[in-house]
Each structure stands twice: as C-alpha cells, then as structure tokens.
Design an enzyme around this catalytic site. Structure first.
Site, PDB file in Angstrom:
ATOM      1  CG  ASN A 159      53.788  11.254  46.442  1.00 24.03           C
ATOM      2  OD1 ASN A 159      53.581  12.452  46.297  1.00 24.03           O
ATOM      3  ND2 ASN A 159      54.830  10.774  47.091  1.00 24.03           N
TER       4      ASN A 159
ATOM      5  NE  ARG B  98      66.833  -3.990  36.469  1.00 18.26           N
ATOM      6  CZ  ARG B  98      66.534  -3.555  37.690  1.00 18.26           C
ATOM      7  NH1 ARG B  98      65.311  -3.179  37.979  1.00 18.26           N
ATOM      8  NH2 ARG B  98      67.451  -3.474  38.621  1.00 18.26           N
TER       9      ARG B  98
ATOM     10  CG  HIS C 277      64.103  11.765  42.588  1.00 19.28           C
ATOM     11  ND1 HIS C 277      64.384  10.429  42.818  1.00 19.28           N
ATOM     12  CD2 HIS C 277      65.196  12.448  42.995  1.00 19.28           C
ATOM     13  CE1 HIS C 277      65.597  10.330  43.332  1.00 19.28           C
ATOM     14  NE2 HIS C 277      66.107  11.529  43.456  1.00 19.28           N
TER      15      HIS C 277
ATOM     16  CG  LEU D 299      67.533   6.199  38.232  1.00 24.38           C
ATOM     17  CD1 LEU D 299      66.251   5.397  38.220  1.00 24.38           C
ATOM     18  CD2 LEU D 299      68.548   5.572  39.161  1.00 24.38           C
ATOM     19  CG  ASP D 300      65.806   9.234  39.880  1.00 21.68           C
ATOM     20  OD1 ASP D 300      64.613   8.937  39.692  1.00 21.68           O
ATOM     21  OD2 ASP D 300      66.512   8.681  40.727  1.00 21.68           O
TER      22      ASP D 300
ATOM     23  CD  GLN E 278      55.505  21.967  50.445  1.00 20.22           C
ATOM     24  OE1 GLN E 278      55.050  22.513  49.444  1.00 20.22           O
ATOM     25  NE2 GLN E 278      55.005  22.164  51.655  1.00 20.22           N
ATOM     26  CD  GLU E 279      57.795  13.293  47.844  1.00 22.57           C
ATOM     27  OE1 GLU E 279      57.274  12.330  47.250  1.00 22.57           O
ATOM     28  OE2 GLU E 279      58.767  13.153  48.611  1.00 22.57           O
TER      29      GLU E 279
HETATM   30  C1  GAR Z   1      58.177   9.411  48.025  1.00 26.64           C
HETATM   31  O1  GAR Z   1      58.917  10.239  48.877  1.00 26.64           O
HETATM   32  C2  GAR Z   1      58.734   9.471  46.616  1.00 26.64           C
HETATM   33  O2  GAR Z   1      59.206  10.743  46.258  1.00 26.64           O
HETATM   34  C3  GAR Z   1      59.859   8.490  46.708  1.00 26.64           C
HETATM   35  O3  GAR Z   1      59.359   7.433  47.480  1.00 26.64           O
HETATM   36  C4  GAR Z   1      58.367   7.934  48.388  1.00 26.64           C
HETATM   37  C5  GAR Z   1      57.110   7.147  48.216  1.00 26.64           C
HETATM   38  O4  GAR Z   1      56.159   7.477  49.200  1.00 26.64           O
HETATM   39  N1  GAR Z   1      60.247   8.046  45.412  1.00 26.64           N
HETATM   40  C6  GAR Z   1      61.482   7.662  45.105  1.00 26.64           C
HETATM   41  O5  GAR Z   1      62.390   7.631  45.905  1.00 26.64           O
HETATM   42  C7  GAR Z   1      61.666   7.247  43.667  1.00 26.64           C
HETATM   43  N2  GAR Z   1      63.015   6.910  43.398  1.00 26.64           N
HETATM   44  P1  GAR Z   1      54.623   7.109  48.984  1.00 26.64           P
HETATM   45  O6  GAR Z   1      54.558   5.610  48.644  1.00 26.64           O
HETATM   46  O7  GAR Z   1      54.001   7.406  50.311  1.00 26.64           O
HETATM   47  O8  GAR Z   1      54.088   7.955  47.873  1.00 26.64           O
END
Ligand code: GAR
Length: 195
Positions: A14, A65, A109, A144-145, A173-174
């Site tokens: 992403n 954290r 997400h 969260l989310d 799609q992301e």
């Molecule tokens: C993606 O699918 C994103 O939506 C998800 O992790 C993946 C990262 O892929 N994010 C979460 O689950 C956040 N809680 P990438 O490193 O190839 O972008």
C-alpha cells in the site's frame, strides 16, 4: 504541497501504491516511510524510490507504548508531515499519539468497517458467510479501526475462497482506494470515495 509520512510494518505494497501516486499534479509528496520493524520489506522499497526511511523497533520497549511512540515521533516530527498515513502499520497507537495527529492521520483496514475491526478480517468475513468483502480508509481516532469513513471498495466473496484468496482480491482494491482517498484528502476534500 502537503507532506506525507507513511507508517508500515511489512511488505508495504500500500505504501508503494501511495508513494507512486504522489507525482505530477498530486497535491502531496511522500517525505518519510517509517516502520516499527527494522526488517520490514517496505523499507528497502521506499529507499529504492528515493524516500527517506526510519525504523524504530518496538520490541526493546516491551509494554511501554508511550516510550516507543516517543522514539518514533522524533523521526516523524523531523520530517514535518502534514498528513500521516498508516499503511499496514500493525501497532496500536495510544490516545496521546493519535490526538497529536488528529484530523491528519489516515488508516487502511482490510474489511468493510464497521464490520471486523482488529485482526483476521478475511477469515471472519468467510466464517460469517458474507457475500461481499472489501477495504476501508478512515480517519484515525483513539478507538481502534474506527473514525470517519473516507472511502470503501467492495469485492465479491467467491465460492472456494480462502482467507488468502480473498485477501489478495481485496489488496488489489486497497491499492486503488488508498491513493484515490489520499489525493482527495490532501486537496482538502473529505467526501468518501466509493469504488
Ligand atoms: C493490508 O492488507 C492492510 O489493509 C492491512 O495490512 C496489509 C498490509 O499490506 N492492515 C491492517 O490489517 C491494519 N490493521 P502491505 O504492507 O502490503 O500494504
């Protein structure tokens, strides 16, 4: 021109889609890619694209954290971002960190929020017998989310899907949705993108 910092934990596909989108008449440019995992594959990809990188391993900080975030924040603040994009960043952020970037932090997400916040989104969609799945970009709040929706993309769930095949279909799609949302958001338009 808006300055964008991106936080990743893994392969960073992403992040790559977002960085590649920020050229030409796009109202933003990537200024930093930072990770909580020094071994995150996305760091090398960002460096190859000429983007500054930083890594702050969360592990030595244990349960503290706040201390981890303070170390990460030093790198982020030095890059002076206007917008922070979480792109596969798998650490929960404290309310203190979130409030610092309130109204200028986005997350993607892999579910159709408000369905399935948290982990294992694709398996949960399959277990529920959903016929549609997808992804959501939203503004980050202390919950969260959660937070105002900025865009969603839907895909069908197909017979024989596993969590992996569904995840792959959603990921395509992301890579379309997040750049579309960021372009709009950086131009000051928070109207949700629907793909
Ligand atoms: C993606 O699918 C994103 O939506 C998800 O992790 C993946 C990262 O892929 N994010 C979460 O689950 C956040 N809680 P990438 O490193 O190839 O972008």
């Amino acid at each position: 021109m808006k300055r964008v910092a991106l936080l990743i934990s893994g392969g960073g596909s992403n992040m790559v889609a977002l960085v590649r989108s920020m050229t030409g008449d796009h109202p933003a440019r990537a200024v930093l890619v930072a990770s909580n995992d020094p071994k995150a594959g996305g760091l090398a990809k960002a460096a190859e694209m000429g983007i500054a990188t930083a890594a702050v391993d969360h592990k030595p900080f244990g349960k503290d954290r706040g201390a981890f975030e303070a170390a990460l924040l030093q790198h982020i603040e030095a890059a002076e971002p206007d917008i922070l994009c979480l792109a596969g960043f798998m650490r929960v952020l404290t309310p203190g960190f979130v409030s610092r970037f309130e109204g200028r932090m986005l997350n993607i997400h892999p579910s159709l929020l408000p369905k399935y916040p948290g982990l294992h989104t694709h398996q949960r969609a399959l277990d529920a017998g959903d016929t549609q799945a997808g992804c959501t970009v939203h503004e980050v709040t202390a919950v969260l989310d959660d937070g105002p929706l900025l865009g969603q993309a839907r895909v069908p769930v197909l017979p024989g899907d596993t969590a992996d095949t569904l995840a792959a279909r959603v990921l395509v799609q992301e890579h379309r949705l997040y750049p579309a949302v960021l372009r709009r958001y950086a131009a000051g338009d928070r109207t949700p993108v629907v793909l």
